[in-house]
Design a protein around this motif. Structure first.
Motif, PDB file in Angstrom:
ATOM      1  N   GLN A  37       0.581   3.089   3.679  1.00 16.37           N
ATOM      2  CA  GLN A  37      -0.375   4.187   3.819  1.00 16.37           C
ATOM      3  C   GLN A  37      -1.794   3.690   3.634  1.00 16.37           C
ATOM      4  OE1 GLN A  37       0.790   7.316   1.233  1.00 16.37           O
ATOM      5  NE2 GLN A  37       2.733   7.633   2.259  1.00 16.37           N
TER       6      GLN A  37
ATOM      7  N   GLU B 246      -4.163   7.859   0.890  1.00 22.30           N
ATOM      8  CA  GLU B 246      -3.303   8.969   1.307  1.00 22.30           C
ATOM      9  C   GLU B 246      -2.118   9.015   0.367  1.00 22.30           C
ATOM     10  OE1 GLU B 246      -3.684   8.252   6.113  1.00 22.30           O
ATOM     11  OE2 GLU B 246      -1.754   8.063   5.107  1.00 22.30           O
TER      12      GLU B 246
ATOM     13  N   LYS C 165       1.094  10.512   1.154  1.00 21.86           N
ATOM     14  CA  LYS C 165       2.101  11.230   1.953  1.00 21.86           C
ATOM     15  C   LYS C 165       3.461  11.052   1.310  1.00 21.86           C
ATOM     16  CE  LYS C 165       0.722  11.543   6.716  1.00 21.86           C
ATOM     17  NZ  LYS C 165       0.287  10.364   7.375  1.00 21.86           N
TER      18      LYS C 165
ATOM     19  N   SER D 146      -2.063  -0.758  -0.759  1.00 23.46           N
ATOM     20  CA  SER D 146      -1.349  -0.374   0.461  1.00 23.46           C
ATOM     21  C   SER D 146      -0.151  -1.284   0.555  1.00 23.46           C
ATOM     22  CB  SER D 146      -2.236  -0.595   1.698  1.00 23.46           C
ATOM     23  OG  SER D 146      -3.084   0.479   1.882  1.00 23.46           O
TER      24      SER D 146
END
Lengths: 235, 176
Positions: free
Chosen positions: A33, A49, A51, A77
């Protein structure tokens, strides 16, 4: 070409001079992400993010942004479990420094030591590289700082950077929007806008996470209510 | 001893084994960097070895962090190094003196296993330490200028050292 024949072992160079496992690790990061960081004149903001795989997941239990010391925070990430291990190791190193010198570890030193850990895992037997890239944000005597650390163990200081899925679009957006004398609140707005650019779906205060550090040198993760205020200002 | 935006660090010059004097020019005060000095009293060999280890650590620190160590940080480092040898210690009592941020003087002493003792006025160590405490206590004034500080430290050192048979053979006073 012959590269794939050399991808079995991390510690073997391919004929083109690459360590193929590290390339694969970077691919793992690139499919993670999106996360980004911006260094302002009076602080640093990092955002990502959040999610979640299903609406049934309790989003308050997921913490992608973590503090390493009271004045240094980190976002990633890539693979979450690898991140947890690195956070643990970095926190320990920061405390060891404090125990020896009774002084808080400078950001560059912590970045250097974390990068050294990541590099160790690219040159040992029976281990694999970490599948995360880190964005480390901190504020010490040298002012606000933002560093990116890659699975290979290399680190860079950035004024603004992004990693993960939407990296090229995000970086182009940041390049256009970044100014040298940006203040922290502007930087937070820019960070939200950048995340919004690549976001599939509706952005809200529950599916992004933002961490800031101001000149008071206290790293904080913003609460959903605070994120909501910033989101409203942006729209 | 602390003065106004300056400090003084002093030692005698005798190296002896009980009644026999081995040397009359033994260096006991060492420089770590321009604004940080450490004096090591006690066993001669431990003083020299400890100094070498501390310089080693400081040089690595300078290379890694691209700056000099602050006196407070250095004192914590010395304390940690001494405590590492808790059950087989270095037989030294260090006296650390330095100028911190804004040239604010910093002094401290510790025992041979690293118990730090900060002070605002003066710190002493060595065989004549009790005598030195008395002399410094009576001669010390706050906010002395460098010239006056030099006189005070020299007088305190000379008078205490003259009363101690194991100390003497001159003195060495450094003002920063």
């Amino acid at each position: 070409m012959g590269d794939s024949q050399y991808s079995f072992s991390l510690t073997t160079f391919s004929p083109s001079g690459k360590l193929v496992q590290i390339e694969h690790a970077l691919t793992a990061v690139g499919s993670g992400q999106t996360s980004l960081g911006i260094k302002a004149s009076n602080g640093v903001v990092i955002a990502t993010e959040k999610k979640l795989p299903s609406i049934l997941v309790d989003e308050t239990s997921v913490q992608k942004i973590q503090a390493l010391t009271p004045n240094i925070g980190v976002v990633y990430s890539g693979m979450g479990p690898d991140f947890r291990v690195l956070v643990r190791k970095s926190r320990k190193q920061a405390q060891q420094y404090y125990r020896l010198y009774k002084e808080h570890i400078p950001v560059t030193q912590l970045v250097r030591e974390t990068a050294a850990v990541m590099q160790e895992f690219t040159q040992s037997g029976g281990v694999r590289p970490f599948g995360v890239s880190l964005l480390i944000a901190g504020y010490d005597d040298n002012g606000p700082q933002l560093y990116q650390v890659d699975p290979s163990g290399s680190y860079f200081s950035w004024k603004a950077s992004a990693m993960g899925k939407n990296v090229s679009n995000a970086k182009t957006f940041l390049e256009k929007r970044y100014t040298e004398d940006m203040e922290l609140d502007d930087a937070i707005h820019t960070a939200i806008l950048t995340l919004k650019e690549g976001y599939e779906g509706q952005i809200s205060s529950n599916n992004i996470e933002i961490g800031v550090i101001r000149s008071d040198r206290e790293f904080r993760v913003l609460s959903p209510a605070e994120i909501k205020d910033f989101l409203e200002e942006v729209e | 001893m602390v003065g106004k935006n300056c400090f003084a660090i002093a030692s005698d010059r005798r190296l002896g084994v009980q009644l026999q004097t081995i040397a009359t020019d033994f260096q006991r005060v060492f420089k770590i960097h321009d604004k940080l000095y450490i004096g090591l009293s006690g066993l001669g060999t431990d003083a020299q070895t400890l100094y070498q280890r501390l310089v080693f650590r400081h040089k690595l620190y300078q290379l890694r962090e691209e700056r000099d160590m602050k006196p407070e940080t250095f004192a914590s480092l010395v304390s940690a190094i001494l405590y590492e040898k808790r059950f087989g210690p270095y037989f030294c009592q260090p006296v650390i003196a330095g100028l911190g941020e804004d040239n604010k003087p910093f002094i401290c002493t510790m025992d041979c296993i690293g118990a730090k003792e900060l002070a605002k006025d003066f710190v002493v160590s060595g065989t004549a330490s009790e005598s030195l405490y008395g002399a410094c206590e009576s001669m010390y004034k706050p906010n002395m200028e460098p010239e006056e500080l030099f006189e005070t430290v020299s007088q305190a050192l000379m008078s205490s050292v003259d009363r101690d048979c194991l100390s003497g053979w001159g003195g060495y006073v450094l003002i920063v």
